[in-house]
Design an enzyme around this catalytic site. Structure first.
Site, PDB file in Angstrom:
ATOM      1  N   LYS A  54      44.044  34.183  33.474  1.00  0.00           N
ATOM      2  CA  LYS A  54      43.336  33.945  34.743  1.00  0.00           C
ATOM      3  C   LYS A  54      42.157  33.012  34.513  1.00  0.00           C
ATOM      4  O   LYS A  54      41.924  32.078  35.282  1.00  0.00           O
ATOM      5  CB  LYS A  54      42.844  35.263  35.341  1.00  0.00           C
ATOM      6  N   GLN A  98      39.887  44.042  36.713  1.00  0.00           N
ATOM      7  CA  GLN A  98      41.239  44.146  36.154  1.00  0.00           C
ATOM      8  C   GLN A  98      41.690  45.610  36.093  1.00  0.00           C
ATOM      9  O   GLN A  98      41.002  46.455  35.530  1.00  0.00           O
ATOM     10  CB  GLN A  98      41.264  43.520  34.747  1.00  0.00           C
ATOM     11  N   ASP A 121      41.476  39.975  45.468  1.00  0.00           N
ATOM     12  CA  ASP A 121      42.720  40.693  45.195  1.00  0.00           C
ATOM     13  C   ASP A 121      43.273  41.344  46.465  1.00  0.00           C
ATOM     14  O   ASP A 121      44.436  41.756  46.501  1.00  0.00           O
ATOM     15  CB  ASP A 121      42.455  41.816  44.171  1.00  0.00           C
TER      16      ASP A 121
END
Ligand code: NAD
Length: 296
Positions: A54, A98, A121
């Protein structure tokens, strides 16, 4: 008949190039780069790999990547304090924590601390709510990536019969919502669905997000259907090494479907590309700079 391959890798690469162009324009207009912050707690090897890729992709798109590594024994309070600090940081447009978090840390409590307008997200319940009532927010990256591949392949999805297998909050449910909003007729199948093969057989569009290697067989698929395989499962290969397979039995499905995503190289590459897209969209929104979000 052998199905056409839906090349998610190539599509994601094209999207990343568009993002880089818009990221350059953002920097010129805002006088700063768009910034994506990623918080990694602990040392889970798969999570470390994701976070590294990422970060690399964010930099390659001309955006700032901020990585925060916290020890596995971090307290929930410390993690929440970090999220709050990032909420308040004007250089941060997107925040991603994460997952999975180490045992003992409440994922929902942490996610609900993220400013919903930086929740790239799309996991915050405010964004789930916005999606469900059709308000502008952030949509989870994987299902949004699947929708992009479907629209690219099929154009208008109106009136198509779609079956989403899996009802998780991060893939199945938002996927079903997106397909409904695109005017498909949607069935959500799950572990308690009766006669799953028959249900799948009705579908013009099948999205498999189950986490069971090669569960969906070719003879479940309606001839000519479009099959999107979200599953990522590591299994033993014939050569003694492990390999990645999807939730769809690719070899048999390929004989029947009209088009299908491979694993790897299908949905997987879309997820990071859409994450970058969401972070850049957030940056434009936060600086009140006009952007045709549908062009991205
Ligand atoms: P999850 O475990 O949260 O949900 C799985 C869903 O599958 C559940 O809703 C369950 O009801 C359903 N299910 C389980 N067994 C079933 C069965 N026998 N028949 C029908 N339905 C069944 O998983 P998730 O987070 O939604 O992920 C699903 C898969 O997608 C996993 O393989 C995961 O690794 C993969 N994934 C890939 C990406 C990507 O970037 N490509 C992103 C997220 C998840």
């Amino acid at each position: 008949m052998s199905a056409a391959l839906i090349d998610g890798k190539a599509f994601a690469e094209g999207l990343r190039q568009k993002i880089a162009k818009f990221a350059g324009e953002f920097e010129a207009k805002a006088g700063r780069k768009a910034g994506l912050a990623v918080v990694l707690v602990g040392e889970d090897p798969a999570s470390q790999v994701y976070v590294r890729s990422k970060g690399k992709a964010t930099l390659a798109a001309g955006m700032n990547s901020l990585e925060y590594k916290m020890p596995a024994d971090s307290t929930e309070e410390a993690l929440i304090a970090k999220v709050k600090e990032l909420n308040a940081d004007p250089a941060v447009d997107g925040i991603l924590v994460q997952l999975p978090l180490p045992k003992g840390l409440d994922e929902q409590a942490v996610i609900s601390t993220i400013d919903p307008d930086k929740d790239v997200d799309g996991f915050h319940i405010i964004n789930a709510g916005r999606l469900s009532v059709g308000q502008k927010g952030f949509v989870p990256c994987t299902p949004l990536g699947c929708l992009m591949l479907l629209k690219d392949r099929l154009g208008d999805l109106s009136g198509k019969d779609a079956v989403v297998i899996g009802r998780s909050n991060i893939v199945g449910k938002p996927m079903a919502q997106l397909l409904t909003d695109a005017n498909a007729t949607v069935t959500i199948a799950h572990s308690r669905t009766a006669n799953l093969p028959e249900v799948v057989k009705r579908a013009d569009i099948v999205v498999a997000a189950v986490g069971r290697p090669e569960m969906v067989k070719g003879d479940w698929i309606k001839p000519g259907a479009t099959v999107i395989d979200v599953g990522i499962n590591r299994v033993d290969g014939e050569d003694g090494k492990t390999k990645l397979v999807g939730d769809v039995d690719f070899d048999s499905a390929r004989e029947v479907a009209g088009a299908i995503t491979p694993v790897p190289g299908g949905v997987g590459p879309m997820t990071i590309a859409v994450l970058l897209r969401n972070a850049l969209v957030s940056a434009y929104r936060r600086e009140n700079i006009a952007l045709d979000e549908d062009a991205l």
